[in-house]
Structure formats: structure tokens, C-alpha cells
Design an enzyme around this catalytic site. Structure first.
Site, short mmCIF file in Angstrom:
data_model
loop_
_atom_site.label_atom_id
_atom_site.label_comp_id
_atom_site.label_asym_id
_atom_site.label_seq_id
_atom_site.Cartn_x
_atom_site.Cartn_y
_atom_site.Cartn_z
CB SER A 167 -0.88 -0.01 1.26
OG SER A 167 -1.55 1.22 1.45
CE1 TYR A 184 -4.66 -2.34 4.88
CE2 TYR A 184 -3.52 -0.30 4.31
CZ TYR A 184 -4.12 -1.49 3.92
OH TYR A 184 -4.17 -1.82 2.59
#
Length: 227
Positions: A138, A151
């Protein structure tokens, strides 16, 4: 006649995983995929049809992953491309307000789940003599934002895990970490709400991402890539 290419996809029923299944199947690939939702798996199975293989699997459970890999291997043969896209996002909030159970769930799926899949797939690729592993990272695996600390931690971990793996693989194989960019997925909406709608949806993303994924080879080993 050229051999049909095979891709295995985790998190195949939602978001990027679902879009990649559709895109690769349309381009002639044979697919195997897994996800936790029985209804989602049935939908993908009906939409894509045969000769593909889909199963309900919790990637956190190593025994379930082993069973899936055995079934997928029997149905499709070893994968040329492994797409580790299953992931969870924490409910946005300061790190000290994230419940211990939720933090563990994010760690378990986003890191341990990837490791479980690799444990069973890498030996198949080694025996096959070829294969590309794509571990989904990401932008939050290379930078950070507030309220998504768990995350971010998992995606930074995926970057490091993938780099280490790339140094262990024999010739003919590759492992890359992929930042897919900012996509309007359910996961992003958990973090950004309606602001996510300003970005491409998964199907739009897949139009450029799938050809990019198809082009990956052993020469890309160790790459920290972006679409």
C-alpha cells in the site's frame, strides 16, 4: 499450443481481488481463489465458471490454507502468479483506542495470512521452476497517515517480508511488493468515507493493473512496485 497461465488469488470476492479474477479470466488465465465469505465465493464461482477453482478459506488458519492449496493444485496446477491481496483495515482511530482484538485481527490476516499462503505455495513454485509472488502492499506501506497505524504496520511488514523472501528464492522465481495506488474500495471507504469516490473503482484499476501483472517475471524479483 501455449500453456494456459495460472493465477491464484486470495481475497478473491471483493475489491481488487475480485477485479483481478474477472480481468485475468477474461484474458484466458485459469484461476484459483479463496476468501472467507461463502456467499462471495459462490458468486465468483457462478460468474467465472469452469475450469476455475474457488473455495471458502480463512487465510489465518494454516490448515485451511493447506487444504485449499492441495485442491487448487489438483484443479489448476502450480500457479505462475500468486496474488496475495486478502487484507483487513482497522477502524480509523488513534492507536491507543484500537481494541486489542481488532489489532490482532489486522495483524493476523495482513501478515500471518500472507505467510501461511507463502508457506504452501512457494514449494509448488520451486518444483514448477517458475512463478511470481505479488504481495499487496500500500502507499501506507511506504508512508504513514494518522488513525490507520495497525494497517500501516502490516503493510510496512509486507514490504520487509517480501524483500527478505526475494533474497531466498531460487532462480526462476520472483517476489514483489505492489502498491496498487488509491482505489475506491470498501476498505478505503472505511478510512476516507465518501472521499474515496474521487478515485478509480477496482474494475477501472484492473484495466491497467492486469496487463501490468501479466508482464511480471523473474527479472522483477525484489521490486517494490506500483500500479
Amino acid at each position: 499450443m501455449a500453456k494456459t497461465k495460472v493465477a491464484w488469488v486470495t481475497g478473491c470476492t471483493r475489491g481488487l481481488g475480485r477485479a483481478m479474477v474477472g480481468g485475468l479470466a477474461a484474458r484466458g488465465w485459469t484461476l484459483a481463489g479463496c476468501a472467507r465469505s461463502e456467499g462471495g465465493v459462490q458468486e465468483v464461482r457462478s460468474a467465472v465458471g469452469s475450469p476455475h477453482f474457488f473455495a471458502k478459506v480463512d487465510v489465518v488458519d494454516d490448515a485451511q490454507v493447506a487444504e485449499f492449496c492441495a485442491g487448487a493444485m489438483a484443479a489448476t496446477g502450480a500457479p505462475d502468479l500468486l496474488l496475495n491481496s486478502a487484507a483487513l483495515m482497522n477502524t480509523p482511530g488513534p492507536l491507543w483506542e484500537v481494541e486489542a482484538r481488532e489489532f490482532s485481527d489486522v495483524i493476523d490476516v495482513n501478515i500471518k495470512g500472507v505467510a501461511n499462503v507463502l508457506r504452501h505455495v512457494i514449494p509448488l513454485m520451486i518444483e514448477h521452476g517458475t512463478g511470481v509472488v505479488v504481495n499487496f502492499s500500500s502507499g501506507w506501506g511506504r508512508s504513514t497517515s494518522p488513525e490507520v497505524g495497525p494497517y500501516c504496520a502490516t503493510k510496512w511488514a509486507i514490504e520487509g517480508l517480501t524483500q527478505a523472501l526475494s533474497q531466498e528464492l531460487p532462480p526462476g522465481l520472483a517476489a514483489v511488493a505492489l502498491n496498487p495506488g488509491i482505489i475506491d474500495t470498501d476498505m478505503l471507504r472505511e478510512a476516507w468515507g465518501e472521499e474515496a469516490s474521487a478515485y478509480p473503482n477496482p474494475e477501472e484499476w484492473a484495466q491497467s493493473a492486469v496487463p501490468f501483472l501479466e508482464s511480471l517475471s523473474a527479472k522483477d524479483n525484489g521490486g517494490a512496485l506500483s500500479v
